[in-house]
Design a protein around this motif. Structure first.
Motif, PDB file in Angstrom:
ATOM      1  N   THR A 168       7.770  -9.746  -0.647  1.00 11.47           N
ATOM      2  CA  THR A 168       8.720  -9.102  -1.617  1.00 11.47           C
ATOM      3  C   THR A 168       7.564  -8.305  -2.948  1.00 11.47           C
ATOM      4  N   ASN A 169       6.846  -9.607  -3.194  1.00 17.02           N
ATOM      5  CA  ASN A 169       6.485  -8.958  -4.443  1.00 17.02           C
ATOM      6  C   ASN A 169       4.570  -9.714  -4.058  1.00 17.02           C
ATOM      7  N   LYS A 170       4.486  -9.661  -2.596  1.00 22.03           N
ATOM      8  CA  LYS A 170       2.959  -9.973  -2.359  1.00 22.03           C
ATOM      9  C   LYS A 170       2.092  -8.636  -3.210  1.00 22.03           C
ATOM     10  N   VAL A 171       0.510  -9.672  -3.563  1.00 23.84           N
ATOM     11  CA  VAL A 171      -0.405  -9.036  -4.536  1.00 23.84           C
ATOM     12  C   VAL A 171      -1.594  -8.001  -3.439  1.00 23.84           C
ATOM     13  N   SER A 172      -1.688  -7.032  -2.560  1.00 27.07           N
ATOM     14  CA  SER A 172      -2.573  -6.633  -2.280  1.00 27.07           C
ATOM     15  C   SER A 172      -2.715  -5.247  -2.282  1.00 27.07           C
ATOM     16  N   ARG A 173      -4.766  -4.792  -2.420  1.00 26.11           N
ATOM     17  CA  ARG A 173      -5.190  -4.133  -2.606  1.00 26.11           C
ATOM     18  C   ARG A 173      -4.818  -2.425  -1.692  1.00 26.11           C
ATOM     19  N   SER A 174      -3.592  -1.978  -2.307  1.00 24.85           N
ATOM     20  CA  SER A 174      -3.327  -0.396  -1.369  1.00 24.85           C
ATOM     21  C   SER A 174      -3.783   0.344  -0.991  1.00 24.85           C
ATOM     22  N   LEU A 175      -3.282   1.120  -0.668  1.00 20.64           N
ATOM     23  CA  LEU A 175      -3.501   3.020  -0.723  1.00 20.64           C
ATOM     24  C   LEU A 175      -2.698   4.086  -1.442  1.00 20.64           C
ATOM     25  N   ILE A 176      -1.495   3.205  -1.564  1.00 16.71           N
ATOM     26  CA  ILE A 176      -0.285   4.268  -1.588  1.00 16.71           C
ATOM     27  C   ILE A 176       0.558   3.841  -3.002  1.00 16.71           C
ATOM     28  N   ARG A 177       0.198   4.281  -4.277  1.00 17.60           N
ATOM     29  CA  ARG A 177       0.951   3.926  -5.423  1.00 17.60           C
ATOM     30  C   ARG A 177       2.326   3.623  -5.193  1.00 17.60           C
ATOM     31  N   THR A 178       3.153   4.606  -4.805  1.00 21.41           N
ATOM     32  CA  THR A 178       4.339   4.388  -5.540  1.00 21.41           C
ATOM     33  C   THR A 178       4.831   2.859  -4.075  1.00 21.41           C
ATOM     34  N   ASP A 179       4.166   2.240  -3.382  1.00 18.31           N
ATOM     35  CA  ASP A 179       4.669   1.479  -2.417  1.00 18.31           C
ATOM     36  C   ASP A 179       3.152   0.462  -3.210  1.00 18.31           C
ATOM     37  N   ALA A 180       3.069   0.325  -3.931  1.00 23.98           N
ATOM     38  CA  ALA A 180       2.102  -0.887  -4.650  1.00 23.98           C
ATOM     39  C   ALA A 180       2.703  -1.588  -5.131  1.00 23.98           C
ATOM     40  N   ASP A 181       2.230  -3.079  -5.727  1.00 16.64           N
ATOM     41  CA  ASP A 181       2.928  -4.387  -6.124  1.00 16.64           C
ATOM     42  C   ASP A 181       2.909  -4.145  -7.601  1.00 16.64           C
ATOM     43  N   GLU A 182       3.347  -4.846  -8.593  1.00 20.33           N
ATOM     44  CA  GLU A 182       3.162  -4.714  -9.837  1.00 20.33           C
ATOM     45  C   GLU A 182       2.217  -4.671 -10.348  1.00 20.33           C
ATOM     46  N   VAL A 183       0.919  -5.514 -10.157  1.00 21.05           N
ATOM     47  CA  VAL A 183      -0.507  -5.896 -10.798  1.00 21.05           C
ATOM     48  C   VAL A 183      -0.734  -5.258 -10.777  1.00 21.05           C
ATOM     49  N   THR A 184      -1.756  -4.540  -9.200  1.00 23.28           N
ATOM     50  CA  THR A 184      -2.323  -2.923  -8.837  1.00 23.28           C
ATOM     51  C   THR A 184      -1.777  -1.836  -9.641  1.00 23.28           C
ATOM     52  N   TYR A 185      -0.304  -1.832  -9.113  1.00 26.68           N
ATOM     53  CA  TYR A 185      -0.059  -0.376 -10.074  1.00 26.68           C
ATOM     54  C   TYR A 185      -0.785  -0.282 -10.746  1.00 26.68           C
ATOM     55  N   ASN A 186      -0.769  -0.592 -11.925  1.00 25.50           N
ATOM     56  CA  ASN A 186      -1.693   0.465 -12.772  1.00 25.50           C
ATOM     57  C   ASN A 186      -2.585   0.976 -12.518  1.00 25.50           C
ATOM     58  N   LEU A 187      -3.538   0.136 -11.604  1.00 25.70           N
ATOM     59  CA  LEU A 187      -4.350   0.653 -11.365  1.00 25.70           C
ATOM     60  C   LEU A 187      -4.791   1.770 -11.045  1.00 25.70           C
TER      61      LEU A 187
END
Length: 503
Positions: free
Chosen positions: A337-356
């Motif tokens: 649930t808290n997996k961090v990954s380089r993703s495309l979708i803001r609303t699905d982004a994890d907490e660490v990458t979201y602000n980028l």
């Protein structure tokens, strides 16, 4: 003064009801309206917006506010009366700078743009909405010209985060980016062990049923609110006792409906909690976009993605989806649930990458307003920034520049910074709650969110717009806005999941 205040409240109540009527039409447009109703809906919204703006800029209201502002000098700054006069005067001064013709034109245009965006997103065809977005950019610049500013985006930012400017946001975002990029690189350099995938088939009806149980436990009041479906989840308020949230369901991804429901519930809890005596006045809203977002992100992330939260709810989730989760432990589910990954979708982004994701949008919209980026070049600029900042790029516009509703239903500018400000503030507010409720995390393990809700209710929600963001933050936390609690929160949480972050 009392007689004048009664007259003021009567005038403001009419403005409030016109705003609510407009919100009802917008909610219907975002949920149930047939696609071919867009042009008529645009005309309806334009008429209401014109009436709303006419009432809000009535010279008689201005004279009344001038008289009351002079008399209010004898009142305590913290009094409800002083706050009402202060905030109403601020709104009046802003609205009188914008022509009613512009307001009507903008509302009519955005109603049509929204329908074009829905079609463009579905067909993955940016060209469908490009001419509409070019007009939106022109209108957004025209809006800024009604005001004096240091940067063209400042008046647009002030609409949602009063007191913030490009000059204050850029350094803050730069400081945060400097802290996040190394964290993302360290985490994604090594995959966690033992991860499973929550991207299995989860029937929509069961997802919604479980989500309703969760948000009910958090405090969502079904006597005063309801939940429906929308392409892009949102919360809206028609009255103190009529607040709506929406969600969307992906049957192949468990988190989409659940976390969007918790997110919008955070917004709703804020609105449910505003002092009922403020209804019908401009005080009966949240302080700012950033403070509002702090509540949706606090409930979605700090609470909803916490180990304590899932200690209570995971057995219930397993019972709801026994086949999908029968061999998945709590620890495995929490890590996934808290997996961090380089993703495309803001609303699905994890907490660490979201602000980028947010920083990219803020930079792109600022460049468009400055004239340094043309709308026709936006899709490619979007892909380039995702490649450089997140190391990933979408071949489709549906998962790229078309994924968010914001530019297609409002102005370009001042719409995204609130998400990151909200993340920062969520940690500051939760840290303050932990000081007052030392066992708050133990209570969360038991499914008891009452004391946390009460703290937020008494210290944030009840005040509505009575205080500015800076004033509210200092009242609740004793400090000014700072990224330090947020970075510390991320470091502490994710170092437990990713050993490579441990110092």
């Amino acid at each position: 003064m009392n007689e004048k205040l009664q007259v003021l409240r009567a005038r403001l109540q009419e403005i409030y009801h016109l705003h609510s009527a407009k919100a009802i039409l917008e909610w219907d447009q975002g949920t149930f309206m047939p696609n071919l109703g867009a042009e008529s809906r645009g005309n309806q919204l334009s008429v209401l917006a014109g009436l709303h703006h006419h009432r809000q800029t009535d010279p008689e209201l201005g004279r009344l506010l001038e008289e009351l502002s002079a008399e209010a000098e004898s009142l305590s700054y913290d009094s409800d009366e002083a706050a009402l006069i202060r905030v109403a005067k601020q709104d009046y001064d802003t609205e009188t700078k914008v022509s009613p013709e512009f307001v009507a034109e903008f509302v009519s245009h955005t109603a049509k743009t929204y329908s074009a965006w829905v079609k463009a997103r579905k067909q993955d065809d940016f060209s469908i909405v490009q001419p509409y977005l070019e007009k939106t950019l022109e209108l957004s610049r025209r809006y800024a010209e009604f005001f004096e500013y240091e940067h063209v985006a400042d008046p647009l930012i002030a609409r949602n985060d009063y007191g913030m400017t490009v000059g204050t946001i850029r350094p803050l975002f730069s400081q945060l980016r400097d802290a996040l990029v190394p964290m993302v690189e360290a985490i994604t350099s090594k995959e966690p062990t033992g991860a499973f995938t929550i991207k299995k088939h989860y029937p929509a009806d069961k997802q919604i049923e479980f989500g309703k149980k969760v948000i009910t436990r958090l405090g969502f009041d079904w006597e005063r609110g309801r939940q429906d479906y929308a392409p892009h989840p949102f919360m809206t308020k028609f009255a103190h006792n009529d607040i709506r949230i929406t969600t969307r369901v992906n049957e192949n991804y468990l988190g989409e409906a659940l976390f969007s429901s918790i997110h919008e519930t955070g917004h709703a809890l804020y609105e449910f909690g505003i002092n009922e005596a403020y209804e019908g006045t401009p005080l009966h809203h949240g302080t700012s976009s950033g403070v509002h977002e702090s509540q949706s992100r606090l409930w979605e992330n700090i609470v909803g993605r916490s180990y304590e939260f899932w200690t209570f709810f995971y057995p219930q989730l397993q019972a709801t989806f026994p086949e999908q989760l029968k061999d998945v432990s709590l620890d495995e589910f929490y890590c996934e649930t808290n997996k961090v990954s380089r993703s495309l979708i803001r609303t699905d982004a994890d907490e660490v990458t979201y602000n980028l994701h947010v920083i990219i949008r803020f930079d792109l919209e600022t460049q468009m307003l400055e004239g340094n980026l043309k709308v026709k070049d936006l899709p490619e600029a979007w892909r380039a920034r995702y490649q450089s900042d997140l190391g990933i790029s979408s071949p489709t516009n549906a998962n790229g520049v078309l994924q968010d509703i914001h530019w297609y239903f409002d102005h370009i500018g001042g719409l995204f910074q609130g998400y990151t400000l909200g993340n920062i503030l969520s940690s500051q507010f939760f840290a303050a709650a932990e000081k007052e409720i030392p066992n708050v995390r133990e209570l969360m393990k038991q499914g008891d969110f009452t004391q946390l809700h009460t703290f937020l209710q008494n210290n944030i929600y009840t005040h509505g717009r009575k205080y500015t963001t800076d004033e509210l933050v200092k009242r609740v936390t004793g400090q000014a806005l700072s990224i330090d609690p947020y970075v510390e929160y991320l470091q502490n949480k994710f170092s437990m999941i990713y050993p490579q972050l441990r110092k």
